[in-house]
Design a protein around this motif. Structure first.
Motif, PDB file in Angstrom:
ATOM      1  N   UNK A  35       0.833  -1.360   0.047  1.00  0.00           N
ATOM      2  CA  UNK A  35       0.053  -0.173   0.070  1.00  0.00           C
ATOM      3  C   UNK A  35       0.903   1.336   0.075  1.00  0.00           C
ATOM      4  N   UNK A  36       2.199   1.200   0.519  1.00  0.00           N
ATOM      5  CA  UNK A  36       2.873   2.226  -0.002  1.00  0.00           C
ATOM      6  C   UNK A  36       4.220   1.594  -0.642  1.00  0.00           C
ATOM      7  N   UNK A  37       4.291   2.242  -1.877  1.00  0.00           N
ATOM      8  CA  UNK A  37       5.219   1.441  -2.789  1.00  0.00           C
ATOM      9  C   UNK A  37       6.536   1.664  -2.762  1.00  0.00           C
ATOM     10  N   UNK A  38       7.210   0.615  -3.153  1.00  0.00           N
ATOM     11  CA  UNK A  38       8.787   0.394  -2.903  1.00  0.00           C
ATOM     12  C   UNK A  38       9.612   1.495  -2.909  1.00  0.00           C
ATOM     13  N   UNK A  39       9.581   2.274  -4.243  1.00  0.00           N
ATOM     14  CA  UNK A  39      10.308   3.323  -4.422  1.00  0.00           C
ATOM     15  C   UNK A  39      10.154   4.385  -3.582  1.00  0.00           C
ATOM     16  N   UNK A  40       9.348   4.410  -2.602  1.00  0.00           N
ATOM     17  CA  UNK A  40       9.152   5.613  -1.680  1.00  0.00           C
ATOM     18  C   UNK A  40       9.171   5.153  -0.260  1.00  0.00           C
ATOM     19  N   UNK A  78       7.169  -7.066  -2.388  1.00  0.00           N
ATOM     20  CA  UNK A  78       5.923  -7.807  -1.781  1.00  0.00           C
ATOM     21  C   UNK A  78       6.110  -8.602  -0.587  1.00  0.00           C
ATOM     22  N   UNK A  79       7.188  -9.520  -0.655  1.00  0.00           N
ATOM     23  CA  UNK A  79       7.510 -10.522   0.297  1.00  0.00           C
ATOM     24  C   UNK A  79       7.951  -9.624   1.646  1.00  0.00           C
ATOM     25  N   UNK A  80       8.726  -8.794   1.388  1.00  0.00           N
ATOM     26  CA  UNK A  80       9.146  -7.771   2.368  1.00  0.00           C
ATOM     27  C   UNK A  80       8.331  -7.293   3.392  1.00  0.00           C
ATOM     28  N   UNK A  81       7.293  -6.539   2.603  1.00  0.00           N
ATOM     29  CA  UNK A  81       6.057  -5.863   3.263  1.00  0.00           C
ATOM     30  C   UNK A  81       5.182  -6.920   3.859  1.00  0.00           C
ATOM     31  N   UNK A  82       5.073  -8.218   3.301  1.00  0.00           N
ATOM     32  CA  UNK A  82       4.212  -8.820   3.987  1.00  0.00           C
ATOM     33  C   UNK A  82       4.916  -9.468   5.478  1.00  0.00           C
ATOM     34  N   UNK A  83       6.077  -9.729   5.355  1.00  0.00           N
ATOM     35  CA  UNK A  83       6.986  -9.956   6.519  1.00  0.00           C
ATOM     36  C   UNK A  83       6.940  -9.076   7.591  1.00  0.00           C
TER      37      UNK A  83
END
Length: 341
Positions: A156-161, A186-191
């Motif tokens: 929901x907050x995109x990686x480059x930010x 995505x996997x990092x965000x879920x973790x």
């Protein structure tokens, strides 16, 4: 530490690195670049900017993978983090451009929120690319940053930010280094969410976010992402629900049903829809099932359905018709329904 992974980025690097020099942040900062087997002129551009940035008082650390094959974005980002030393990490893709106040504003937010990934609003370049996605990124409410984590849009907050503390980054445990085809962000965000991490967005446009055919995003299979999303939904939501309705009796709804574990399939009480034809049919038969008789799931009108819902209808696509139907039911997102679309 500004973290920049680079792979064949010569046509964007000047603008990207210039935006590091133009930050209005008054405290100490450094640039950490990892060049992942670039075959173009990226290395020369990085060396040129090292001199300019260090003249301006910004130390530059350069690492590189000098083999003939790139190791992938996850590896390059991890290496850039490992060789850096800042208390905070500011991620920047080599094809994007930061606004001058980005680091200052995200740093202020990060100090207040030690376990958060901090994002920001973005401007898409070219402007007419991915309009729905860009609107979604910029307009999610604070609650939706946590409730809409299951949609196909990804984090929901995109990686480059992303901006976060070094300590929290290592607590979550680095990016997956599987290379091409792995949705490492995505996997990092879920973790991050599984470890109790929070999500916050600075409501200023602080990044020019480029869309182009060479972007690493395009190398990831939709099916891979789908499977990760289903498992995450099962783990975070369905494990605590005893029954639910899938909103969409069409392709996406049925696909979700078929992708669920047998235990979660049994929790599906109905499909709901607005399509009279689908409702008239009365039920969906799961033909691929080993069970005898084959499971038959009722199909009803959404007004006759029982929450909670997993919604498989795309947002922002029906001129507001779907959103109007949903709001009519006076349900609470994150409790009575989640979007999975």
């Amino acid at each position: 530490s500004v973290i920049v992974p680079v792979h064949n980025s010569e046509c964007w690097l000047d603008e990207c690195l210039k935006s590091v020099q133009e930050q209005d942040f008054k405290e100490t900062m450094e640039l950490s670049v990892f060049n992942d087997a670039s075959k173009d002129g990226s290395a020369e551009i990085i060396e040129k900017w090292k001199i300019k940035l260090e003249d301006a008082g910004i130390p530059v650390i350069i690492g590189s993978n000098d083999s003939s094959e790139p190791r992938g974005v996850g590896y390059a980002k991890n290496q850039a983090v490992i060789q850096s030393s800042g208390t905070y990490l500011c991620f920047l893709d080599s094809d994007d451009v930061m606004m001058p106040q980005r680091i200052r504003l995200q740093h202020e937010a990060a100090i207040q929120r030690p376990n958060s990934i901090i994002g920001c609003q973005v401007r898409r370049e070219p402007p007419e690319s991915t309009e729905r996605y860009t609107r979604w990124i910029n307009n999610l409410t604070e609650e939706q940053l946590l409730t809409q984590v299951f949609t196909s849009h990804g984090p929901t907050v995109i990686m480059p930010t992303w901006f976060c503390s070094r300590e929290w980054f290592f607590h979550v445990g680095k990016f997956d280094e599987g290379g091409k085809g792995v949705p490492e962000d995505l996997l990092f965000f879920y973790k991050h969410l599984q470890k109790g991490g929070e999500v916050f967005r600075v409501n200023h446009c602080l990044l020019l976010y480029r869309y182009h055919p060479q972007a690493a995003t395009h190398s990831i299979l939709e099916e891979t992402i789908w499977n990760h999303r289903v498992r995450f939904l099962e783990d975070r939501v369905l494990s605590s629900w005893t029954s639910f309705t899938i909103w969409n009796a069409g392709k996406q709804g049925k696909k979700l049903y078929r992708s669920l574990s047998p235990a979660n399939q049994k929790k599906v009480t109905a499909f709901c829809d607005v399509d009279e034809k689908k409702i008239a049919k009365g039920f969906y038969t799961y033909e691929e099932s080993e069970e005898r008789p084959k499971p038959k799931i009722p199909v009803c009108h959404f007004r006759d359905a029982t929450p909670p819902f997993i919604i498989c209808v795309k947002l922002d696509l029906t001129g507001g018709a779907f959103e109007t139907n949903l709001s009519m039911l006076n349900l609470k997102e994150g409790m009575d329904y989640y979007h999975f679309n």
